[in-house]
Motif scaffolding. Structure first.
Motif, PDB file in Angstrom:
ATOM      1  N   GLU A  42      41.905  24.074  43.810  1.00  0.00           N
ATOM      2  CA  GLU A  42      41.611  25.498  44.026  1.00  0.00           C
ATOM      3  C   GLU A  42      40.443  25.589  45.004  1.00  0.00           C
ATOM      4  O   GLU A  42      39.334  25.955  44.617  1.00  0.00           O
ATOM      5  N   GLY A  43      40.712  25.222  46.244  1.00  0.00           N
ATOM      6  CA  GLY A  43      39.686  25.270  47.282  1.00  0.00           C
ATOM      7  C   GLY A  43      38.475  24.438  46.918  1.00  0.00           C
ATOM      8  O   GLY A  43      38.601  23.311  46.436  1.00  0.00           O
ATOM      9  N   LYS A  44      37.284  24.996  47.120  1.00  0.00           N
ATOM     10  CA  LYS A  44      36.030  24.304  46.796  1.00  0.00           C
ATOM     11  C   LYS A  44      35.630  24.519  45.334  1.00  0.00           C
ATOM     12  O   LYS A  44      34.657  23.939  44.863  1.00  0.00           O
ATOM     13  N   ASP A  45      36.394  25.348  44.609  1.00  0.00           N
ATOM     14  CA  ASP A  45      36.083  25.588  43.196  1.00  0.00           C
ATOM     15  C   ASP A  45      36.507  24.420  42.318  1.00  0.00           C
ATOM     16  O   ASP A  45      35.794  24.030  41.395  1.00  0.00           O
ATOM     17  N   ILE A  46      37.687  23.872  42.593  1.00  0.00           N
ATOM     18  CA  ILE A  46      38.201  22.710  41.866  1.00  0.00           C
ATOM     19  C   ILE A  46      38.876  21.812  42.895  1.00  0.00           C
ATOM     20  O   ILE A  46      39.806  22.244  43.573  1.00  0.00           O
ATOM     21  N   TYR A  47      38.384  20.596  43.012  1.00  0.00           N
ATOM     22  CA  TYR A  47      38.994  19.644  43.939  1.00  0.00           C
ATOM     23  C   TYR A  47      38.849  18.231  43.392  1.00  0.00           C
ATOM     24  O   TYR A  47      38.034  17.975  42.502  1.00  0.00           O
ATOM     25  N   ALA A  48      39.678  17.341  43.914  1.00  0.00           N
ATOM     26  CA  ALA A  48      39.699  15.965  43.417  1.00  0.00           C
ATOM     27  C   ALA A  48      39.354  14.997  44.538  1.00  0.00           C
ATOM     28  O   ALA A  48      39.733  15.203  45.697  1.00  0.00           O
ATOM     29  N   MET A  49      38.639  13.949  44.173  1.00  0.00           N
ATOM     30  CA  MET A  49      38.318  12.859  45.101  1.00  0.00           C
ATOM     31  C   MET A  49      38.860  11.567  44.501  1.00  0.00           C
ATOM     32  O   MET A  49      38.392  11.143  43.440  1.00  0.00           O
ATOM     33  N   ILE A  50      39.841  10.977  45.169  1.00  0.00           N
ATOM     34  CA  ILE A  50      40.370   9.684  44.722  1.00  0.00           C
ATOM     35  C   ILE A  50      39.594   8.595  45.442  1.00  0.00           C
ATOM     36  O   ILE A  50      39.419   8.648  46.660  1.00  0.00           O
ATOM     37  N   GLN A  51      39.099   7.631  44.659  1.00  0.00           N
ATOM     38  CA  GLN A  51      38.278   6.543  45.199  1.00  0.00           C
ATOM     39  C   GLN A  51      38.815   5.201  44.754  1.00  0.00           C
ATOM     40  O   GLN A  51      39.326   5.071  43.637  1.00  0.00           O
ATOM     41  N   GLU A  52      38.676   4.224  45.630  1.00  0.00           N
ATOM     42  CA  GLU A  52      38.949   2.828  45.291  1.00  0.00           C
ATOM     43  C   GLU A  52      37.630   2.102  45.465  1.00  0.00           C
ATOM     44  O   GLU A  52      37.098   2.018  46.571  1.00  0.00           O
ATOM     45  N   ILE A  53      37.071   1.614  44.360  1.00  0.00           N
ATOM     46  CA  ILE A  53      35.740   1.014  44.380  1.00  0.00           C
ATOM     47  C   ILE A  53      35.784  -0.381  43.772  1.00  0.00           C
ATOM     48  O   ILE A  53      36.754  -0.759  43.122  1.00  0.00           O
ATOM     49  N   THR A  54      34.710  -1.110  43.989  1.00  0.00           N
ATOM     50  CA  THR A  54      34.448  -2.338  43.247  1.00  0.00           C
ATOM     51  C   THR A  54      33.244  -2.044  42.372  1.00  0.00           C
ATOM     52  O   THR A  54      32.194  -1.624  42.873  1.00  0.00           O
ATOM     53  N   THR A  55      33.417  -2.199  41.079  1.00  0.00           N
ATOM     54  CA  THR A  55      32.308  -1.923  40.165  1.00  0.00           C
ATOM     55  C   THR A  55      31.155  -2.880  40.449  1.00  0.00           C
ATOM     56  O   THR A  55      31.340  -3.952  41.021  1.00  0.00           O
ATOM     57  N   GLN A  56      29.966  -2.469  40.050  1.00  0.00           N
ATOM     58  CA  GLN A  56      28.749  -3.246  40.292  1.00  0.00           C
ATOM     59  C   GLN A  56      27.998  -3.437  38.976  1.00  0.00           C
ATOM     60  O   GLN A  56      28.236  -2.697  38.014  1.00  0.00           O
ATOM     61  N   PRO A  57      27.060  -4.400  38.942  1.00  0.00           N
ATOM     62  CA  PRO A  57      26.254  -4.553  37.730  1.00  0.00           C
ATOM     63  C   PRO A  57      25.588  -3.228  37.350  1.00  0.00           C
ATOM     64  O   PRO A  57      25.204  -2.435  38.219  1.00  0.00           O
ATOM     65  N   ILE A 123      34.251  13.712  30.833  1.00  0.00           N
ATOM     66  CA  ILE A 123      33.817  14.977  31.410  1.00  0.00           C
ATOM     67  C   ILE A 123      32.294  15.008  31.292  1.00  0.00           C
ATOM     68  O   ILE A 123      31.756  14.927  30.191  1.00  0.00           O
ATOM     69  N   PHE A 124      31.633  15.094  32.429  1.00  0.00           N
ATOM     70  CA  PHE A 124      30.174  15.163  32.461  1.00  0.00           C
ATOM     71  C   PHE A 124      29.775  16.562  32.919  1.00  0.00           C
ATOM     72  O   PHE A 124      30.080  16.979  34.036  1.00  0.00           O
ATOM     73  N   PHE A 125      29.092  17.284  32.042  1.00  0.00           N
ATOM     74  CA  PHE A 125      28.630  18.630  32.350  1.00  0.00           C
ATOM     75  C   PHE A 125      27.315  18.560  33.119  1.00  0.00           C
ATOM     76  O   PHE A 125      26.745  17.474  33.306  1.00  0.00           O
ATOM     77  N   THR A 126      26.810  19.703  33.547  1.00  0.00           N
ATOM     78  CA  THR A 126      25.614  19.705  34.395  1.00  0.00           C
ATOM     79  C   THR A 126      24.342  19.323  33.644  1.00  0.00           C
ATOM     80  O   THR A 126      23.314  19.085  34.271  1.00  0.00           O
ATOM     81  N   ASN A 127      24.401  19.230  32.333  1.00  0.00           N
ATOM     82  CA  ASN A 127      23.239  18.749  31.575  1.00  0.00           C
ATOM     83  C   ASN A 127      23.439  17.310  31.100  1.00  0.00           C
ATOM     84  O   ASN A 127      22.752  16.853  30.192  1.00  0.00           O
ATOM     85  N   ASP A 128      24.383  16.599  31.729  1.00  0.00           N
ATOM     86  CA  ASP A 128      24.666  15.203  31.399  1.00  0.00           C
ATOM     87  C   ASP A 128      24.263  14.302  32.558  1.00  0.00           C
ATOM     88  O   ASP A 128      24.807  14.423  33.657  1.00  0.00           O
ATOM     89  N   ILE A 129      23.325  13.411  32.316  1.00  0.00           N
ATOM     90  CA  ILE A 129      23.033  12.366  33.300  1.00  0.00           C
ATOM     91  C   ILE A 129      24.055  11.268  33.059  1.00  0.00           C
ATOM     92  O   ILE A 129      24.285  10.856  31.923  1.00  0.00           O
ATOM     93  N   HIS A 130      24.682  10.811  34.122  1.00  0.00           N
ATOM     94  CA  HIS A 130      25.706   9.777  33.986  1.00  0.00           C
ATOM     95  C   HIS A 130      25.530   8.716  35.060  1.00  0.00           C
ATOM     96  O   HIS A 130      24.947   8.955  36.105  1.00  0.00           O
ATOM     97  N   ARG A 131      26.013   7.513  34.753  1.00  0.00           N
ATOM     98  CA  ARG A 131      25.900   6.364  35.648  1.00  0.00           C
ATOM     99  C   ARG A 131      27.310   5.777  35.813  1.00  0.00           C
ATOM    100  O   ARG A 131      27.726   4.910  35.049  1.00  0.00           O
ATOM    101  N   PRO A 132      28.055   6.262  36.815  1.00  0.00           N
ATOM    102  CA  PRO A 132      29.412   5.758  37.022  1.00  0.00           C
ATOM    103  C   PRO A 132      29.419   4.478  37.860  1.00  0.00           C
ATOM    104  O   PRO A 132      28.403   4.102  38.447  1.00  0.00           O
ATOM    105  N   GLY A 133      30.578   3.837  37.894  1.00  0.00           N
ATOM    106  CA  GLY A 133      30.782   2.715  38.816  1.00  0.00           C
ATOM    107  C   GLY A 133      30.234   1.384  38.371  1.00  0.00           C
ATOM    108  O   GLY A 133      30.160   0.449  39.165  1.00  0.00           O
ATOM    109  N   ALA A 134      29.857   1.256  37.116  1.00  0.00           N
ATOM    110  CA  ALA A 134      29.304  -0.012  36.632  1.00  0.00           C
ATOM    111  C   ALA A 134      30.428  -0.945  36.171  1.00  0.00           C
ATOM    112  O   ALA A 134      31.501  -0.502  35.765  1.00  0.00           O
ATOM    113  N   ALA A 135      30.151  -2.222  36.255  1.00  0.00           N
ATOM    114  CA  ALA A 135      31.126  -3.241  35.859  1.00  0.00           C
ATOM    115  C   ALA A 135      31.146  -3.395  34.348  1.00  0.00           C
ATOM    116  O   ALA A 135      30.102  -3.433  33.699  1.00  0.00           O
ATOM    117  N   ALA A 136      32.342  -3.492  33.814  1.00  0.00           N
ATOM    118  CA  ALA A 136      32.531  -3.809  32.397  1.00  0.00           C
ATOM    119  C   ALA A 136      32.769  -5.311  32.346  1.00  0.00           C
ATOM    120  O   ALA A 136      33.890  -5.774  32.204  1.00  0.00           O
TER     121      ALA A 136
END
Length: 154
Positions: A42-57, A123-136
């Motif tokens: 829905e324009g800039k209101d709702i949009y998706a970003m598909i990413q291909e990453i390599t997780t990191q420590p 789902i991370f809301f605006t009062n949630d600090i999150h750390r994505p992209g880490a290696a499991a």
């Protein structure tokens, strides 16, 4: 923060309409076949970003939060470790770029993490600090989609 699965059974409650639209898009697209890039829902209101990453420590990844958009982070393939801590306002800011909907934090205490497998979302809301992209475990390839939902729609 909410952890869920695209494969979960229906239940008696429902998410806000904008989150339902994001989840509907995730469930009704062949995400594995889609190329990395940005897709308008829905324009800039709702949009998706598909990413291909390599997780990191975990300690290499930066903790972040957003003021304008809620993140619906969904793993398409692989497993990603994500950190989480509620925002209190007392956290130490590492960087807060002007004109960007992101603020980075350092030296967090009481941070929790979860390994998010393919088919699951956070789902991370605006009062949630999150750390994505880490290696499991060891760094590994992950394909994911982040649906950005303007908080004002909630």
């Amino acid at each position: 923060m909410i952890l869920g699965s695209l494969n979960m059974a229906s239940c008696h409650y429902s998410y806000p309409e904008a989150i339902q639209k994001a989840l509907h898009w995730l469930k009704n697209n062949d995400l594995a076949a889609m190329e990395a890039g940005t897709y308008e829902i829905e324009g800039k209101d709702i949009y998706a970003m598909i990413q291909e990453i390599t997780t990191q420590p975990f300690d290499v990844r930066r903790a972040e939060k957003h003021d304008v958009y809620v993140d619906v982070q969904c793993i398409i393939s692989g497993t990603e470790r994500m950190g989480y801590v509620p925002y209190t306002g007392a956290e130490e800011v590492e960087e807060n770029p002007e004109d960007k909907d992101i603020c980075f934090f350092k030296n967090l205490s009481n941070e929790n993490y979860i390994d998010v497998p393919a088919g699951a979302f956070c789902i991370f809301f605006t009062n949630d600090i999150h750390r994505p992209g880490a290696a499991a475990g060891e760094p590994a390839a992950v394909k994911k989609v982040i649906v950005k939902v303007k908080e004002t729609l909630l």
